[in-house]
Design an enzyme around this catalytic site. Sequence first.
Site, PDB file in Angstrom:
ATOM      1  N   HIS A  95       0.783  -4.666  -7.304  1.00  0.00           N
ATOM      2  CA  HIS A  95      -0.193  -4.356  -6.251  1.00  0.00           C
ATOM      3  C   HIS A  95      -0.173  -5.459  -5.190  1.00  0.00           C
ATOM      4  CE1 HIS A  95      -4.000  -3.017  -4.416  1.00  0.00           C
ATOM      5  NE2 HIS A  95      -4.248  -4.307  -4.300  1.00  0.00           N
ATOM      6  N   GLU A  96      -0.178  -6.708  -5.641  1.00  0.00           N
ATOM      7  CA  GLU A  96      -0.125  -7.817  -4.686  1.00  0.00           C
ATOM      8  C   GLU A  96       1.224  -7.846  -3.960  1.00  0.00           C
ATOM      9  OE1 GLU A  96      -2.782  -9.177  -3.941  1.00  0.00           O
ATOM     10  OE2 GLU A  96      -3.914  -8.423  -5.640  1.00  0.00           O
TER      11      GLU A  96
ATOM     12  N   HIS B   4       1.170  -5.689  -1.033  1.00  0.00           N
ATOM     13  CA  HIS B   4       0.648  -6.311   0.192  1.00  0.00           C
ATOM     14  C   HIS B   4       1.759  -7.073   0.925  1.00  0.00           C
ATOM     15  CE1 HIS B   4      -3.444  -5.144  -0.339  1.00  0.00           C
ATOM     16  NE2 HIS B   4      -3.624  -5.826  -1.451  1.00  0.00           N
TER      17      HIS B   4
END
Length: 237
Positions: A100-101, A104
Amino acid sequence: MFLEYYIMGIILLPAIIFAIWAQSKVHSTYSRYSQVTSRRGTTAAELLEHLKRVCYLENITIKKVKGHLTDHYNSHTKELALSDGVYNSSSVAALGIACHEFGHALQDKDGYIPLKLRQIIIPVSNFASTLLMPLVIIGLIFGFAVEGGGLLGEIFLWSGVVLFGSATLANLVTLPVEYNASNRAIKVLRDSVTLEEDELVMAKKVLNAAALTYVAALLISLLNLVRFLLIVLAHRR
């Protein structure tokens, strides 16, 4: 008047209850799937180092930070931080959060517009929040205590409404950024064959639970804005 302010306070109650439930959901879901080790056994840090190379993101630094679920990506320093419980873990939950990071980081690389908007709005919103209470207090003082201060009081109070609105806007822009990062995470996990289909389902549950906290933040922010608007309108009467 007391009844009006009491009702205004009650407006926030459903959102607060939802936020508490969302936080509980995150921690229970993470706790459950952090006990499920992925079949390939790749740790979150190892996976991200591999993804850096295949996605041409060697400028990203992967580091470990203290805390529980303190994982984040800093687009200014190009640092992707993984928490103690995620960095060396090969659990389904840890891999989902790490990707998920990384999502980004991919947004940053691709120039994802909502991410750029958030990078502009968040600092403005944070600065505005430091001015909010002084403006409200000054507005009330001028509105109630200072003779002839009604107009000036309204200016301060409506300025407070604008500041509340900036916080709501920041939370609104955050939603697509977070959901998009989660979608990218699942795609990365599937394309890299890091998780099998049944494991992907578990990772999705972790990410969906985390997304609920952003929904709760938006709801609280929106209802706070409505509540403050009602206070200003009540003050005008």
